[in-house]
Design a protein around this motif. Sequence first.
Motif, mmCIF file in Angstrom:
data_model
loop_
_atom_site.group_PDB
_atom_site.id
_atom_site.type_symbol
_atom_site.label_atom_id
_atom_site.label_comp_id
_atom_site.label_asym_id
_atom_site.label_seq_id
_atom_site.Cartn_x
_atom_site.Cartn_y
_atom_site.Cartn_z
ATOM 1 N N ALA A 1 -1.626 -3.196 6.547
ATOM 2 C CA ALA A 1 -1.288 -1.882 5.988
ATOM 3 C C ALA A 1 -2.280 -0.819 6.458
ATOM 4 N N ILE A 2 -2.471 -0.700 7.771
ATOM 5 C CA ILE A 2 -3.402 0.293 8.300
ATOM 6 C C ILE A 2 -2.933 1.721 7.995
ATOM 7 N N GLY A 3 -1.605 1.907 7.965
ATOM 8 C CA GLY A 3 -1.073 3.234 7.637
ATOM 9 C C GLY A 3 -1.418 3.648 6.217
ATOM 10 N N GLY A 4 -1.402 2.668 5.304
ATOM 11 C CA GLY A 4 -1.771 2.947 3.915
ATOM 12 C C GLY A 4 -3.231 3.351 3.798
ATOM 13 N N LEU A 5 -4.081 2.750 4.648
ATOM 14 C CA LEU A 5 -5.502 3.095 4.644
ATOM 15 C C LEU A 5 -5.691 4.556 5.069
ATOM 16 N N ILE B 1 -9.124 2.855 -3.182
ATOM 17 C CA ILE B 1 -7.994 1.990 -3.530
ATOM 18 C C ILE B 1 -7.279 1.515 -2.265
ATOM 19 N N ALA B 2 -7.116 2.421 -1.303
ATOM 20 C CA ALA B 2 -6.471 2.057 -0.040
ATOM 21 C C ALA B 2 -7.292 1.022 0.710
ATOM 22 N N LEU B 3 -8.610 1.152 0.661
ATOM 23 C CA LEU B 3 -9.482 0.181 1.332
ATOM 24 C C LEU B 3 -9.328 -1.198 0.703
ATOM 25 N N LEU B 4 -9.250 -1.231 -0.635
ATOM 26 C CA LEU B 4 -9.058 -2.505 -1.330
ATOM 27 C C LEU B 4 -7.723 -3.134 -0.944
ATOM 28 N N LEU B 5 -6.676 -2.315 -0.906
ATOM 29 C CA LEU B 5 -5.359 -2.831 -0.522
ATOM 30 C C LEU B 5 -5.337 -3.311 0.930
ATOM 31 N N ALA C 1 0.837 -1.202 0.000
ATOM 32 C CA ALA C 1 0.000 0.000 0.000
ATOM 33 C C ALA C 1 0.874 1.254 0.000
ATOM 34 N N TYR C 2 1.951 1.224 0.772
ATOM 35 C CA TYR C 2 2.843 2.369 0.813
ATOM 36 C C TYR C 2 3.555 2.547 -0.523
#
Length: 263
Positions: A127-131, A116-120, A51-52
């Motif tokens: 990857a909570i940080g990516g969300l 997109i972040a939710l899907l990832l 995600a990052y």
Amino acid sequence: MKEKTMAESSLRSLSEADEKLSQARTCFVTAAICAGFAVFFFCIRSVFPIAYTFFFVAVPILLALVFLTLGFAEIARQHRGVLMHVEPEGIALYPFIFPFYVSSISSVFLMSCGPIALLLFLIHPDAIGGLILGFSYSFLGYTMLKMSAYRPSHIHRSPLITLGPDHLSIQPLLHDNPTRIRWDRNPQIEGFELFVAANEPHQLMHVSTRDSEDAFVFEMRGMPICYWQLARLINHFVAHPEDRATLGTPQGPQLITDILTAV
């Protein structure tokens, strides 16, 4: 359009306004920064979850492409010559609104980062940080879109400038109707106010007339030609009334070209 006393502000010159009008260098510098950011995080991508990688590599690359597009579009605007349309009222110059479409598309893309972040996150729950980052991008894109007054849906589809046999017409992008100034009033560009407010650059052009102490003030976002070119055209038709009738004929574009290319 509004009217404002000339003494109320210190005006900038034509050359300063034209320098501000050209944003190609700024676009290329910003594109280089975004690309450098993407390359740096690509080199250390193994340290972060996928995600990052998307948000720190793919997003900056896309933003770099956006700014490259804007930079090349600005160069094309500067070198394409004057695009003129012969219309019943005279020679029409339509605004350059491509950057506003690109800006809106970029905002919509940023808004899509949240989903997109939710899907990832569903694929990689660690990857909570990516969300959080993705929805931060979405909020940024939404804010950019809502705060900008110059969304394509708000911009008129009429000419920005019309040079007619009887008058000069200017219609700023967000105005419903043009302001017409008769040639016999001797319009003249006095200068510009150049500033940034609410993250929007403003280019206020002051146009004086011989029969008024107040100047017309026009917001000239979307200017399709250089300001020195507009000033030369206005000055010519004020000084040469015999040429004004040509503006309403098919020979008008050639006359405009001759005026602008004259040494």
